[in-house]
Design an enzyme around this catalytic site. Structure first.
Site, PDB file in Angstrom:
ATOM      1  N   LYS A 266       9.515  48.488  35.168  1.00 35.82           N
ATOM      2  CA  LYS A 266       8.436  47.925  34.750  1.00 35.82           C
ATOM      3  C   LYS A 266       7.388  47.843  36.197  1.00 35.82           C
ATOM      4  O   LYS A 266       7.926  47.717  37.171  1.00 35.82           O
ATOM      5  CB  LYS A 266       8.469  46.717  34.142  1.00 35.82           C
ATOM      6  CG  LYS A 266       9.088  46.723  32.592  1.00 35.82           C
ATOM      7  CD  LYS A 266       9.166  45.510  32.110  1.00 35.82           C
ATOM      8  CE  LYS A 266       9.897  45.248  30.597  1.00 35.82           C
ATOM      9  NZ  LYS A 266       9.257  46.219  29.775  1.00 35.82           N
ATOM     10  N   ASP A 277      12.317  37.458  27.684  1.00 34.75           N
ATOM     11  CA  ASP A 277      12.810  38.550  26.711  1.00 34.75           C
ATOM     12  C   ASP A 277      14.311  37.946  26.094  1.00 34.75           C
ATOM     13  O   ASP A 277      15.036  38.869  25.329  1.00 34.75           O
ATOM     14  CB  ASP A 277      13.111  39.794  27.720  1.00 34.75           C
ATOM     15  CG  ASP A 277      12.889  41.052  26.828  1.00 34.75           C
ATOM     16  OD1 ASP A 277      12.390  41.101  25.874  1.00 34.75           O
ATOM     17  OD2 ASP A 277      13.487  42.021  27.337  1.00 34.75           O
ATOM     18  N   ARG A 340      17.212  47.427  21.938  1.00 28.57           N
ATOM     19  CA  ARG A 340      17.579  48.127  20.832  1.00 28.57           C
ATOM     20  C   ARG A 340      19.093  48.320  20.995  1.00 28.57           C
ATOM     21  O   ARG A 340      20.190  48.539  20.116  1.00 28.57           O
ATOM     22  CB  ARG A 340      16.892  49.408  20.507  1.00 28.57           C
ATOM     23  CG  ARG A 340      16.764  50.160  21.378  1.00 28.57           C
ATOM     24  CD  ARG A 340      15.666  51.065  21.373  1.00 28.57           C
ATOM     25  NE  ARG A 340      14.325  50.883  21.366  1.00 28.57           N
ATOM     26  CZ  ARG A 340      13.077  51.199  21.238  1.00 28.57           C
ATOM     27  NH1 ARG A 340      13.072  52.463  20.716  1.00 28.57           N
ATOM     28  NH2 ARG A 340      11.931  50.756  21.803  1.00 28.57           N
TER      29      ARG A 340
HETATM   30  N1  BES Z   1      11.298  43.408  26.533  1.00 26.02           N
HETATM   31  C1  BES Z   1      10.366  44.526  26.213  1.00 26.02           C
HETATM   32  C2  BES Z   1       9.132  44.526  25.185  1.00 26.02           C
HETATM   33  C3  BES Z   1       8.056  43.471  25.518  1.00 26.02           C
HETATM   34  C4  BES Z   1       6.812  43.822  25.870  1.00 26.02           C
HETATM   35  C5  BES Z   1       8.401  42.104  25.125  1.00 26.02           C
HETATM   36  C6  BES Z   1       5.960  42.987  26.260  1.00 26.02           C
HETATM   37  C7  BES Z   1       7.108  41.130  25.431  1.00 26.02           C
HETATM   38  C8  BES Z   1       6.106  41.415  25.940  1.00 26.02           C
HETATM   39  C9  BES Z   1      11.443  45.849  25.866  1.00 26.02           C
HETATM   40  O1  BES Z   1      12.563  45.788  26.178  1.00 26.02           O
HETATM   41  C10 BES Z   1      10.594  46.986  26.190  1.00 26.02           C
HETATM   42  O2  BES Z   1      10.618  47.116  27.369  1.00 26.02           O
HETATM   43  N2  BES Z   1      10.095  48.059  25.417  1.00 26.02           N
HETATM   44  C11 BES Z   1       9.444  49.140  25.817  1.00 26.02           C
HETATM   45  C12 BES Z   1       9.957  50.256  24.909  1.00 26.02           C
HETATM   46  C13 BES Z   1       9.601  51.633  25.464  1.00 26.02           C
HETATM   47  C14 BES Z   1      10.194  51.941  26.650  1.00 26.02           C
HETATM   48  C15 BES Z   1      10.144  52.765  24.361  1.00 26.02           C
HETATM   49  C16 BES Z   1       8.007  49.016  25.584  1.00 26.02           C
HETATM   50  O3  BES Z   1       7.634  48.261  24.520  1.00 26.02           O
HETATM   51  O4  BES Z   1       7.364  49.575  26.325  1.00 26.02           O
HETATM   52 ZN    ZN Z   2      13.305  44.025  26.801  1.00 28.44          ZN
HETATM   53 MN    MN Z   3      12.607  46.619  28.077  1.00 23.35          MN
END
Ligand code: BES
Ligand code: ZN
Ligand code: MN
Length: 490
Positions: A266, A277, A340
């Site tokens: 990220k 998370d 997931r």
């Molecule tokens: N933990 C994140 C989602 C999230 C984002 C939670 C902001 C709280 C605040 C999750 O694991 C994630 O990174 N999701 C990605 C999925 C994508 C790579 C398909 C996302 O939402 O960008």
């Molecule tokens: Zn996550």
């Molecule tokens: Mn993630």
């Protein structure tokens, strides 16, 4: 962690009110006469109370908001807070009134005259929730709250109504503490130890370590944690308060103690928020705590997958193919779509082992749900309309925002992979829905299932009505109500 406000319920005692040197809290509403118990105080205040309630400023207040008289002549009290609350107020208004009292509360405590108000217990609940503070890592003197005494017409009756609510508040605080805790403290080991400690409350807690997870074939979950020094775990918490042999409600939580994104790392900006998370697992833990504390007459099993998503020489790569416990293979397109992968194996395990009557998972699963619903509503996905409706009803009753989202074949199709049975990431359009479709592939057709994407509501950027800035504990109240209304024997 102990939480600071002591609340007790006593009979109305005008002498104590007149002699109080801390804060005095009274209820009023422009459409109503001043309650008999407050009249003596109004005389001591030479009618200031009546004038305040009749004032233009008071008429502008929303239910639950307050106006304050500082160092009132005629009384030794430090302040008289007059909270706008009608006798026929709603539960949400009563809780907000309590939160208003909490926001102004200090070391001198308060006497709250609710008299015959039928929602005194709800006012005290709102007060308790809003007085929460996460002070674990602040050095220096902690904020202290003086005791709060409620003067009510029937103390026994109010205390009886308040007792299960104290259990609920403790569950909410447990969740908030877990979500607020940084990842160097709340490691997978530390998280599991905090859950194991709930054994004392009568919960049966088992910790499955990596060896056991490997033997079960949980390749999807294990792949996520393999770049971390913290060992991956699955923790199973059982509460058996229902009829013997009755299939349980299963609650499943995403417990990523920190999500760097892994090799699909990220950006730096805001990454510190990914300490939250594990929010889904935090809610499951808070609900289990509440059920045990109030002795719920229901069978509920809470199962959380605890992992840390780190980049490392041993971390999984984009393009890796992993094998889930179900047997389906997954192409890991993006190591940041890790929640997931964790849930796939925990959902499957929950069904294989417990054959649950229904299954609800909670997860801070996608940024996309925040784009769609902001911080006001969690996304509700379900394969069963009755379960979805029951969840929305419970959330509505508790004042926790929730909104149903669509699912369907057309979204599922996008999960196709060139090399494996499915891929874990699809791209931006409908990102929260395709994530839910991925989970649905690990739900048996005859299991009523709902998925709550709480990414936007677990740790919103601003304070909420009932929580200071930080973790809200969203979902503990909704699920406790869902269980009370739909899964308990009477
Ligand atoms: N933990 C994140 C989602 C999230 C984002 C939670 C902001 C709280 C605040 C999750 O694991 C994630 O990174 N999701 C990605 C999925 C994508 C790579 C398909 C996302 O939402 O960008
Ligand atoms: Zn996550
Ligand atoms: Mn993630």
């Amino acid at each position: 962690m102990p939480h600071p406000v002591a609340i007790h319920f006593r009979e109305i005692d005008s002498a104590a009110l007149g002699a109080a040197t801390g804060r005095l809290v009274l209820l009023g509403d422009p459409g109503e006469r001043i309650a008999p118990a407050a009249r003596a105080l109004d005389r001591r205040l030479r009618g200031a109370l009546a004038r305040a309630v009749a004032s233009e400023a008071f008429a502008k207040l929303k239910p639950g908001e307050a106006l304050e008289l500082g160092f009132p002549a005629g009384l030794p009290a430090e302040a008289v807070q007059i909270v706008r609350l009608a006798r026929r107020a709603s539960v949400a208004e009563a809780r907000k009134a309590g939160a208003t009292i909490a926001k102004a509360l200090g070391a001198s405590g308060a006497l709250v005259l609710t008299g015959a108000h039928r929602l005194a217990h709800e006012i005290s609940f709102g007060l308790a929730l809003r007085a929460y503070e996460f002070g674990a890592h602040k050095t220096g003197a902690p904020k202290v709250f003086g005791d709060v005494g409620f003067q009510v017409s029937d103390p026994e009756a109010v205390a009886t109504l308040a007792r299960p609510m104290a259990a609920l508040a403790e569950g909410v605080f447990f969740t908030r503490d877990l979500v607020n805790e940084p990842a160097n403290v709340l490691t997978t080991d530390d998280f599991a130890a905090r859950l194991a400690a709930m054994h004392e409350l009568g919960l049966d807690v088992e910790i499955l370590e990596e060896g056991a997870l490997k033997a079960l074939g949980m390749g999807a979950l294990l792949g996520v944690g393999q770049g971390s020094d913290s060992p991956s775990k699955v923790v199973v918490m059982q509460w058996r308060g229902g009829a013997e042999g009755e299939p349980p409600l299963a609650l499943v939580g995403k417990g990523v103690v920190f999500d760097t994104g892994g090799i699909s790392i990220k950006p730096a900006l805001g990454m510190e928020e990914m300490t939250m998370d594990m929010g889904g697992a935090g809610v499951v833990a808070g609900v289990m705590r509440t059920l045990a504390l109030r002795g719920a007459k229901a069978n509920v099993v809470g199962i959380v997958g605890l992992v840390e998503n780190m980049p490392d020489g041993r971390a999984q790569r984009p393009g890796d193919v992993v094998r889930s416990m179900k047997g389906d293979t997954i192409e890991v397109i993006n190591t940041d779509a890790e929640g997931r992968l964790v849930l796939a194996d925990v959902l499957w395990y929950a069904q294989e082992r417990f054959k649950p009557a229904a299954m609800i998972d909670l997860a801070t699963l996608t940024g996309a749900i925040i784009i769609g619903l902001g911080h006001e509503n969690a996304g509700v996905f379900a394969n069963n309309d009755a379960l979805a409706a029951a969840i929305l009803k419970a959330a509505g009753a508790e004042g926790e925002g929730a909104w149903r989202m669509p699912m369907g074949e057309a979204y599922d199709k996008k999960l196709k992979s060139r090399v494996a049975d499915m891929r874990n990431s699809v791209g931006r359009p409908a990102g929260a829905i395709t994530a839910a479709q991925f989970l649905a592939r690990f739900v048996k057709p005859d299991t009523p299932w709902a998925h709550l994407d709480i990414a936007g509501v677990a740790l919103p950027p601003e304070e909420t009505e009932l929580a200071p800035k930080g973790a809200t504990g969203w979902g503990v109240m909704t699920l406790d109500r869902l269980i009370r209304d739909g899964y308990e024997r009477r």
